[in-house]
Design a protein around this motif. Sequence first.
Motif, PDB file in Angstrom:
ATOM      1  N   GLY A 171     -55.257 115.072  48.883  1.00  0.00           N
ATOM      2  CA  GLY A 171     -55.551 116.089  47.885  1.00  0.00           C
ATOM      3  C   GLY A 171     -56.866 116.799  48.165  1.00  0.00           C
ATOM      4  N   LYS A 172     -56.991 118.044  47.705  1.00  0.00           N
ATOM      5  CA  LYS A 172     -58.192 118.842  47.951  1.00  0.00           C
ATOM      6  C   LYS A 172     -59.451 118.166  47.377  1.00  0.00           C
ATOM      7  CE  LYS A 172     -56.439 122.476  50.044  1.00  0.00           C
ATOM      8  NZ  LYS A 172     -56.819 122.825  51.434  1.00  0.00           N
ATOM      9  N   VAL A 173     -59.318 117.630  46.165  1.00  0.00           N
ATOM     10  CA  VAL A 173     -60.468 116.976  45.509  1.00  0.00           C
ATOM     11  C   VAL A 173     -60.875 115.726  46.301  1.00  0.00           C
ATOM     12  CG1 VAL A 173     -61.256 115.778  43.427  1.00  0.00           C
ATOM     13  CG2 VAL A 173     -59.874 117.868  43.234  1.00  0.00           C
ATOM     14  N   GLU A 174     -59.886 114.911  46.664  1.00  0.00           N
ATOM     15  CA  GLU A 174     -60.165 113.687  47.421  1.00  0.00           C
ATOM     16  C   GLU A 174     -60.732 114.009  48.813  1.00  0.00           C
ATOM     17  OE1 GLU A 174     -57.526 112.770  44.167  1.00  0.00           O
ATOM     18  OE2 GLU A 174     -57.333 114.240  45.779  1.00  0.00           O
ATOM     19  N   LEU A 175     -60.204 115.088  49.409  1.00  0.00           N
ATOM     20  CA  LEU A 175     -60.689 115.509  50.728  1.00  0.00           C
ATOM     21  C   LEU A 175     -62.177 115.832  50.678  1.00  0.00           C
ATOM     22  CD1 LEU A 175     -60.189 116.540  53.702  1.00  0.00           C
ATOM     23  CD2 LEU A 175     -59.880 118.791  52.673  1.00  0.00           C
ATOM     24  N   ARG A 176     -62.583 116.624  49.716  1.00  0.00           N
ATOM     25  CA  ARG A 176     -63.999 117.015  49.609  1.00  0.00           C
ATOM     26  C   ARG A 176     -64.881 115.817  49.278  1.00  0.00           C
ATOM     27  NH1 ARG A 176     -65.454 123.034  48.163  1.00  0.00           N
ATOM     28  NH2 ARG A 176     -63.818 124.068  49.346  1.00  0.00           N
ATOM     29  N   TYR A 177     -64.352 114.944  48.422  1.00  0.00           N
ATOM     30  CA  TYR A 177     -65.118 113.741  48.057  1.00  0.00           C
ATOM     31  C   TYR A 177     -65.342 112.867  49.285  1.00  0.00           C
ATOM     32  CZ  TYR A 177     -66.528 109.574  45.461  1.00  0.00           C
ATOM     33  OH  TYR A 177     -67.228 108.499  45.000  1.00  0.00           O
ATOM     34  N   PHE A 178     -64.275 112.674  50.061  1.00  0.00           N
ATOM     35  CA  PHE A 178     -64.378 111.887  51.295  1.00  0.00           C
ATOM     36  C   PHE A 178     -65.336 112.552  52.279  1.00  0.00           C
ATOM     37  CE2 PHE A 178     -62.981 111.604  55.744  1.00  0.00           C
ATOM     38  CZ  PHE A 178     -63.139 110.251  55.974  1.00  0.00           C
ATOM     39  N   ALA A 179     -65.207 113.871  52.463  1.00  0.00           N
ATOM     40  CA  ALA A 179     -66.011 114.601  53.444  1.00  0.00           C
ATOM     41  C   ALA A 179     -67.502 114.534  53.116  1.00  0.00           C
ATOM     42  CB  ALA A 179     -65.550 116.058  53.516  1.00  0.00           C
ATOM     43  N   GLU A 180     -67.831 114.531  51.822  1.00  0.00           N
ATOM     44  CA  GLU A 180     -69.240 114.464  51.427  1.00  0.00           C
ATOM     45  C   GLU A 180     -69.800 113.050  51.517  1.00  0.00           C
ATOM     46  OE1 GLU A 180     -71.395 116.874  50.860  1.00  0.00           O
ATOM     47  OE2 GLU A 180     -69.779 118.233  51.400  1.00  0.00           O
ATOM     48  N   LYS A 181     -68.918 112.064  51.352  1.00  0.00           N
ATOM     49  CA  LYS A 181     -69.396 110.674  51.322  1.00  0.00           C
ATOM     50  C   LYS A 181     -69.541 110.072  52.713  1.00  0.00           C
ATOM     51  CE  LYS A 181     -68.898 106.477  48.653  1.00  0.00           C
ATOM     52  NZ  LYS A 181     -68.187 105.746  47.609  1.00  0.00           N
ATOM     53  N   VAL A 182     -68.665 110.462  53.642  1.00  0.00           N
ATOM     54  CA  VAL A 182     -68.685 109.881  54.989  1.00  0.00           C
ATOM     55  C   VAL A 182     -69.817 110.497  55.808  1.00  0.00           C
ATOM     56  CG1 VAL A 182     -67.146 111.576  56.105  1.00  0.00           C
ATOM     57  CG2 VAL A 182     -67.120 109.190  56.857  1.00  0.00           C
ATOM     58  N   GLN A 183     -70.280 109.778  56.832  1.00  0.00           N
ATOM     59  CA  GLN A 183     -71.273 110.333  57.750  1.00  0.00           C
ATOM     60  C   GLN A 183     -70.688 111.540  58.462  1.00  0.00           C
ATOM     61  OE1 GLN A 183     -73.596 107.884  60.461  1.00  0.00           O
ATOM     62  NE2 GLN A 183     -73.128 106.079  59.251  1.00  0.00           N
ATOM     63  N   HIS A 184     -71.497 112.588  58.630  1.00  0.00           N
ATOM     64  CA  HIS A 184     -71.019 113.817  59.268  1.00  0.00           C
ATOM     65  C   HIS A 184     -71.016 113.647  60.786  1.00  0.00           C
ATOM     66  CE1 HIS A 184     -71.619 116.742  55.679  1.00  0.00           C
ATOM     67  NE2 HIS A 184     -71.321 115.534  55.268  1.00  0.00           N
ATOM     68  N   ASN A 185     -70.118 112.816  61.246  1.00  0.00           N
ATOM     69  CA  ASN A 185     -69.961 112.537  62.671  1.00  0.00           C
ATOM     70  C   ASN A 185     -68.476 112.327  62.905  1.00  0.00           C
ATOM     71  OD1 ASN A 185     -69.573 110.852  65.072  1.00  0.00           O
ATOM     72  ND2 ASN A 185     -71.797 110.706  65.135  1.00  0.00           N
ATOM     73  N   PHE A 186     -67.862 113.197  63.728  1.00  0.00           N
ATOM     74  CA  PHE A 186     -66.403 113.202  63.801  1.00  0.00           C
ATOM     75  C   PHE A 186     -65.817 111.981  64.493  1.00  0.00           C
ATOM     76  CE2 PHE A 186     -67.054 117.570  62.515  1.00  0.00           C
ATOM     77  CZ  PHE A 186     -66.041 117.715  61.587  1.00  0.00           C
ATOM     78  N   ASP A 187     -66.606 111.306  65.289  1.00  0.00           N
ATOM     79  CA  ASP A 187     -66.144 110.041  65.853  1.00  0.00           C
ATOM     80  C   ASP A 187     -66.000 109.002  64.732  1.00  0.00           C
ATOM     81  OD1 ASP A 187     -65.458 108.216  67.944  1.00  0.00           O
ATOM     82  OD2 ASP A 187     -67.462 107.366  67.799  1.00  0.00           O
ATOM     83  N   ILE A 188     -67.017 108.946  63.856  1.00  0.00           N
ATOM     84  CA  ILE A 188     -66.981 108.036  62.700  1.00  0.00           C
ATOM     85  C   ILE A 188     -65.902 108.485  61.715  1.00  0.00           C
ATOM     86  CG2 ILE A 188     -68.298 107.246  60.682  1.00  0.00           C
ATOM     87  CD1 ILE A 188     -70.820 107.418  62.477  1.00  0.00           C
ATOM     88  N   ILE A 189     -65.827 109.803  61.473  1.00  0.00           N
ATOM     89  CA  ILE A 189     -64.846 110.334  60.519  1.00  0.00           C
ATOM     90  C   ILE A 189     -63.425 109.935  60.918  1.00  0.00           C
ATOM     91  CG2 ILE A 189     -63.760 112.478  59.717  1.00  0.00           C
ATOM     92  CD1 ILE A 189     -66.668 113.679  59.745  1.00  0.00           C
ATOM     93  N   LYS A 190     -63.093 110.043  62.205  1.00  0.00           N
ATOM     94  CA  LYS A 190     -61.746 109.686  62.670  1.00  0.00           C
ATOM     95  C   LYS A 190     -61.450 108.206  62.420  1.00  0.00           C
ATOM     96  CE  LYS A 190     -61.127 113.311  66.132  1.00  0.00           C
ATOM     97  NZ  LYS A 190     -61.012 113.649  67.567  1.00  0.00           N
ATOM     98  N   ARG A 191     -62.450 107.349  62.673  1.00  0.00           N
ATOM     99  CA  ARG A 191     -62.247 105.906  62.446  1.00  0.00           C
ATOM    100  C   ARG A 191     -62.070 105.608  60.956  1.00  0.00           C
ATOM    101  NH1 ARG A 191     -66.585 105.045  66.323  1.00  0.00           N
ATOM    102  NH2 ARG A 191     -67.902 104.271  64.653  1.00  0.00           N
ATOM    103  N   GLU A 192     -62.882 106.281  60.110  1.00  0.00           N
ATOM    104  CA  GLU A 192     -62.800 106.046  58.667  1.00  0.00           C
ATOM    105  C   GLU A 192     -61.469 106.561  58.108  1.00  0.00           C
ATOM    106  OE1 GLU A 192     -64.697 104.125  57.355  1.00  0.00           O
ATOM    107  OE2 GLU A 192     -66.700 104.251  58.201  1.00  0.00           O
ATOM    108  N   ILE A 193     -60.967 107.677  58.654  1.00  0.00           N
ATOM    109  CA  ILE A 193     -59.663 108.195  58.226  1.00  0.00           C
ATOM    110  C   ILE A 193     -58.554 107.208  58.586  1.00  0.00           C
ATOM    111  CG2 ILE A 193     -57.930 109.980  58.721  1.00  0.00           C
ATOM    112  CD1 ILE A 193     -60.236 112.022  58.785  1.00  0.00           C
ATOM    113  N   ASP A 194     -58.650 106.629  59.789  1.00  0.00           N
ATOM    114  CA  ASP A 194     -57.669 105.607  60.198  1.00  0.00           C
ATOM    115  C   ASP A 194     -57.662 104.439  59.213  1.00  0.00           C
ATOM    116  OD1 ASP A 194     -56.704 106.930  62.433  1.00  0.00           O
ATOM    117  OD2 ASP A 194     -58.165 106.022  63.787  1.00  0.00           O
ATOM    118  N   LYS A 195     -58.868 104.004  58.801  1.00  0.00           N
ATOM    119  CA  LYS A 195     -58.968 102.884  57.868  1.00  0.00           C
ATOM    120  C   LYS A 195     -58.367 103.250  56.508  1.00  0.00           C
ATOM    121  CE  LYS A 195     -63.190 101.175  60.046  1.00  0.00           C
ATOM    122  NZ  LYS A 195     -64.649 101.262  59.982  1.00  0.00           N
TER     123      LYS A 195
END
Length: 343
Positions: A171-195
């Motif tokens: 969802g758009k709301v969840e997407l923005r919440y996740f994007a703001e909470k996770v470290q702004h590093n796409f290597d980390i972001i990909k791993r966190e999305i997998d989790k």
Amino acid sequence: MIDFDVLEGEIKKGKIENSYIFCGLDEELIKEGVNLIVDKSIDKSLLDLNYIRLDGLTTTFEDIMNACETMPFMGEKKVVVVYRSNFFKDKCDASLTKLYNEVLKYLKDLPPYTVLVMYYLFNDKRDTPKKSSKIRSLEKLTKVVYFDKLKKDRYYKKVEEIFKEKGKEIGKVELRYFAEKVQHNFDIIKREIDKLISYADGRQITRADIDKLILNSSEDDIFDLIDFISQRKVEKTLELLNELLSTSDQHMLIISNIANNFKRLYEIKILVQNGENINSISGKFKLPTFVCEKLINQCNKFTVKQLQELMKICLDTENKLKTSGVDKNMEMELMVFKIFMLK
């Protein structure tokens, strides 16, 4: 020095420099910058012949020079990428210092048909090109590109694209919440999305899922602070502490968080010594397994007695801040020195 957005704009206009230094924490974003240059400079059918990658940890100056000097095959340009160019570190051994000096001299005579891209990954999220004397000294010879955070709309879109690539809608709301909470590093972001995808197990991802799996940025900073302490990095610890104090004038909250982290490490240390496994510890603290793994690694760097003393030091400092008119910043720095003097 430019950022990724400016680089992309220049490449779209066909403006490609003879050489670049890419730097930042986000290797995935840096690789995207490399791909933009490669796609614009080399015909796909000639990629294997005119695109050369060298490992900066093992390559020699002769390797770099030979790769750059060889004429492109059936094309106007060739691209040479030196990844993990650790010779850009301000502090490195004699061999890397020699390589840096040779590269520095060679940049003045680089062949016009070669695009040389060297990229260097920072060790810490607080590093910047301005703090690197070597990178600053090269700005007159080459184009320095700092891969920092993307602008918000583009950042959200890119994070959403990763979810879609992995076959998961969010969802758009969840997407923005996740994007703001996770470290702004796409290597980390990909791993966190997998989790997150694995944890949600086919259902819609909720805000509660994100809260459970992703640390708050303040918690992340305190975790880094404890990690620097465990590695005996005095300078890094003080630098991060001062940054926390300058961005948030909440001394009591910060010291309480530090004390709570030491308390949690103490409790985990006792559980480990009593033979508890990681799954059991994860359940007791209601934390994901991968977070518990990190905490166990941290607590292994301290003895039980040290953790008891560390909690006492934090408590004494907290009481001083509450009951006297001491300089708060100075008292916090004094606490750090007491921690590092602890045997």
